[in-house]
Scaffold this active site. Structure first.
Site, PDB file in Angstrom:
ATOM      1  N   HIS A  99       0.919  -1.000   0.271  1.00  0.00           N
ATOM      2  CA  HIS A  99       0.400   0.192  -0.498  1.00  0.00           C
ATOM      3  C   HIS A  99       0.794   1.194   0.310  1.00  0.00           C
ATOM      4  O   HIS A  99       2.271   1.070  -0.179  1.00  0.00           O
ATOM      5  CB  HIS A  99      -1.296  -0.124   0.873  1.00  0.00           C
ATOM      6  CG  HIS A  99      -0.079  -0.084   2.450  1.00  0.00           C
ATOM      7  ND1 HIS A  99       0.512  -0.829   2.738  1.00  0.00           N
ATOM      8  CD2 HIS A  99      -0.213   0.898   3.232  1.00  0.00           C
ATOM      9  CE1 HIS A  99       1.154  -0.729   4.019  1.00  0.00           C
ATOM     10  NE2 HIS A  99       0.653   0.855   4.760  1.00  0.00           N
ATOM     11  N   ARG A 128       5.026   6.248  13.765  1.00  0.00           N
ATOM     12  CA  ARG A 128       4.568   7.186  12.931  1.00  0.00           C
ATOM     13  C   ARG A 128       4.354   8.401  12.718  1.00  0.00           C
ATOM     14  O   ARG A 128       3.051   9.124  13.254  1.00  0.00           O
ATOM     15  CB  ARG A 128       4.273   5.682  11.641  1.00  0.00           C
ATOM     16  CG  ARG A 128       4.046   6.961   9.814  1.00  0.00           C
ATOM     17  CD  ARG A 128       2.826   5.633   9.220  1.00  0.00           C
ATOM     18  NE  ARG A 128       1.707   6.324   8.829  1.00  0.00           N
ATOM     19  CZ  ARG A 128       0.743   5.720   8.397  1.00  0.00           C
ATOM     20  NH1 ARG A 128       0.902   3.898   8.300  1.00  0.00           N
ATOM     21  NH2 ARG A 128       0.282   6.354   8.247  1.00  0.00           N
ATOM     22  N   ASP A 174       0.526   4.623   2.159  1.00  0.00           N
ATOM     23  CA  ASP A 174      -0.240   4.972   3.379  1.00  0.00           C
ATOM     24  C   ASP A 174      -1.134   6.556   2.869  1.00  0.00           C
ATOM     25  O   ASP A 174      -1.066   7.220   1.948  1.00  0.00           O
ATOM     26  CB  ASP A 174       0.533   6.199   4.480  1.00  0.00           C
ATOM     27  CG  ASP A 174       1.454   4.938   4.943  1.00  0.00           C
ATOM     28  OD1 ASP A 174       1.050   3.825   5.049  1.00  0.00           O
ATOM     29  OD2 ASP A 174       2.843   5.247   5.094  1.00  0.00           O
TER      30      ASP A 174
HETATM   31  C1  SIN Z   1       2.866   1.199   7.778  1.00  0.00           C
HETATM   32  O1  SIN Z   1       2.548   0.684   7.295  1.00  0.00           O
HETATM   33  O2  SIN Z   1       3.081   2.111   7.894  1.00  0.00           O
HETATM   34  C2  SIN Z   1       4.023   0.131   9.227  1.00  0.00           C
HETATM   35  C3  SIN Z   1       4.849  -0.602   8.228  1.00  0.00           C
HETATM   36  C4  SIN Z   1       5.762  -1.179   8.763  1.00  0.00           C
HETATM   37  O3  SIN Z   1       5.917  -1.232  10.641  1.00  0.00           O
HETATM   38  O4  SIN Z   1       7.376  -1.588   8.937  1.00  0.00           O
END
Ligand code: SIN
Length: 288
Positions: A105, A279, A107
């Site tokens: 995906h 994040r 984000d």
């Molecule tokens: C994410 O898709 O933002 C998470 C990626 C991850 O936890 O490695």
């Protein structure tokens, strides 16, 4: 004055910036250099960044305003700019999104204005026999587009695809079914349509802007034809030559561009092993 060096992560994309401590002041000149490396490489790694939550947020804000994710349950208390990706439980409740992102995906591609990029800070990394687990894979959507035959590139240039958050949210996942989205969340996230070939907002390079996680169909195409073409594109993106696999260390700050890359959290660790990532997500600009 901090001076940076650059090491390529793969021949096609991704770079490590060495010699910069993000907890120290970053001059405007140094920031411009970092931003240029980011725009040109799609994935940027800084090792050894033991940042406070506010330092993480402050560095992220140098790139522009931050998104507040629609999943309030996964946001850090008192700092809603931080989306917590973690399988850690406190007082019987997960402190973040338990198995977020374990599919290909980008984000927030499901928003009318998709995110510019994300900055993930590794706070706890699962380990087995001295080896870090819980890798994240990245695909360069610029390299993937360049790798398509010219006639298909031309065809895609006139097509658009529908993106929907619920597709990724509701998919099968190791931790089981999630609570259904609330009517408010659904209302905030209607279907959106984006061009399949998206011009990168900073470099102007064409990016293949379809991802398996959130794209539901190609607009105006019969369903079976749309499914077959999307399936072909999703598989094409997985060729080794377009991929970087990141093996995490605590203190890694990894940032990625949500137009020129896609990613997938491999989930290659056991539920009992602690993983905690924070994040921040950059607001983007209108799709051209
Ligand atoms: C994410 O898709 O933002 C998470 C990626 C991850 O936890 O490695």
């Amino acid at each position: 004055m901090q001076a940076m060096q650059i090491r390529k992560l793969t021949p096609r994309f991704g770079a490590e910036i060495i010699g910069v401590d993000l907890s120290k002041p970053i001059s405007d000149q140094l920031f411009r250099e970092i931003e240029a490396v980011f725009n040109d490489n799609g994935v940027v790694l800084f090792r050894g960044q033991h940042l406070t939550e506010d330092q993480h947020i402050d560095f992220s804000k140098r790139f522009g305003p931050l998104e507040i994710h629609v999943r309030k349950d996964a946001l850090m208390k008192h700092r809603p700019e931080v989306f917590v990706v973690s399988n850690v439980y406190e007082d019987g409740k997960p402190i973040g999104s338990v198995d977020a992102g374990q599919f290909w995906h980008t984000d927030l591609s499901y928003k009318k204005i998709p995110s510019r990029g994300s900055l993930l800070l590794a706070r706890e990394v699962p380990m087995r026999d001295g080896k870090a687990l819980g890798d994240t894979l990245f695909c360069s959507t610029i390299a993937a587009f360049e790798g398509l035959p010219r006639d298909l590139q031309q065809k895609l240039e006139s097509l658009s695809a529908t993106h929907h958050y619920e597709k990724g949210y509701n998919r099968d996942r190791p931790s089981g079914k999630r609570k259904p989205l609330t009517p408010e969340q659904m209302a905030a996230l209607p279907d959106v349509v984006h061009p399949i070939v998206r011009k990168h907002p900073f470099t102007g390079k064409p990016c293949l802007f379809v991802n398996e996680g959130y794209v539901t169909e190609i607009v105006g195409m019969p369903r079976d034809e749309s499914e077959a073409l999307l399936d072909r594109l999703f598989k094409h993106c997985l060729k080794d030559e377009f991929i970087y696999r990141h093996n995490w260390r605590v203190g890694d700050l990894l940032m990625w561009d949500n137009c020129s890359t896609q990613h997938n959290a491999a989930g290659n660790y056991e539920p009992t092993m602690r993983r905690r990532m924070d994040r921040t997500t950059l607001t983007g600009t209108a799709v051209a």
